[in-house]
Design an enzyme around this catalytic site. Sequence first.
Site, short mmCIF file in Angstrom:
data_model
loop_
_atom_site.label_atom_id
_atom_site.label_comp_id
_atom_site.label_asym_id
_atom_site.label_seq_id
_atom_site.Cartn_x
_atom_site.Cartn_y
_atom_site.Cartn_z
N ASP A 197 -32.99 -33.81 -14.81
CA ASP A 197 -32.52 -35.17 -14.86
C ASP A 197 -31.26 -34.87 -15.81
OD1 ASP A 197 -33.17 -34.74 -17.69
OD2 ASP A 197 -34.64 -36.19 -17.97
N CYS B 266 -35.43 -30.78 -18.50
CA CYS B 266 -34.99 -32.23 -19.00
C CYS B 266 -34.70 -31.93 -20.46
CB CYS B 266 -36.08 -33.25 -18.65
SG CYS B 266 -37.69 -32.91 -19.64
N THR C 180 -36.41 -32.57 -23.15
CA THR C 180 -37.43 -31.84 -24.00
C THR C 180 -38.21 -30.93 -23.31
OG1 THR C 180 -39.14 -33.39 -23.67
CG2 THR C 180 -37.66 -33.92 -25.80
N HIS D 63 -50.24 -14.25 -17.86
CA HIS D 63 -51.49 -14.79 -18.11
C HIS D 63 -51.83 -15.99 -17.21
CE1 HIS D 63 -52.56 -12.76 -22.18
NE2 HIS D 63 -52.15 -11.93 -21.52
N HIS E 284 -57.34 -13.09 -15.72
CA HIS E 284 -56.63 -14.27 -15.90
C HIS E 284 -56.75 -15.03 -14.68
CE1 HIS E 284 -55.20 -12.77 -19.79
NE2 HIS E 284 -54.73 -11.53 -19.05
C1 RB5 Z 1 -34.07 -38.40 -20.91
O1 RB5 Z 1 -33.46 -39.15 -22.19
C2 RB5 Z 1 -35.42 -37.73 -21.60
O2 RB5 Z 1 -36.36 -38.74 -21.98
C3 RB5 Z 1 -35.75 -36.61 -20.72
O3 RB5 Z 1 -34.79 -35.89 -20.21
C4 RB5 Z 1 -36.82 -35.81 -21.11
O4 RB5 Z 1 -36.83 -35.23 -22.37
C5 RB5 Z 1 -38.27 -36.73 -20.84
O5 RB5 Z 1 -39.38 -35.92 -21.39
#
Ligand code: RB5
Length: 154
Positions: free
Chosen positions: A20, A77, A79, A110, A145
């Site tokens: 994203d 993304c 996080t 694993h 596994h």
């Molecule tokens: C986008 O702002 C953020 O929410 C997305 O990149 C991600 O971290 C969502 O889990």
Amino acid sequence: MERRENIGESLAENIAIGSDHGGFDLKERLKAVLADAGCAVTDVGCHSLASVDYPDIAQALLQTLASGQCRRGILVCGTGIGMSIAANRDHRFRAALCHDEYTARMSREHNNADILCLGARVIGLGVAEGIVRTWLTTTFAGGRHQTRIDKMGG
Ligand code: RB5
């Protein structure tokens, strides 16, 4: 005979990659890392910093895997959490959110993870590059596994 670097099963592999807006910059940098490792790259988007919804990108990458065009993929993304949740909704594939080389290695050895998820706001490029190289070159150990994966329905 041509001598090629031994990078395990990543040789000549076509890797799908998607992000994203939060992961866009890191995705662009990782495309060069993948090319350097001898991989072809299928970029499923996004293609700019404009805001997009991570489930849409995860879905596009899952379709690339389901079609057989790519066997493995990388989703980025902010996080890594949203992408890992979205990708694991498709029970044909296993996605692993990794923040270091140890978890990247274990996700292959694993868990036989098909999809590597990364958090671009959590790790830097150097760590991400190490994770990707480790994930590309680590093979599944099988045995007990595989039994555990079978108990989850694959
Ligand atoms: C986008 O702002 C953020 O929410 C997305 O990149 C991600 O971290 C969502 O889990």
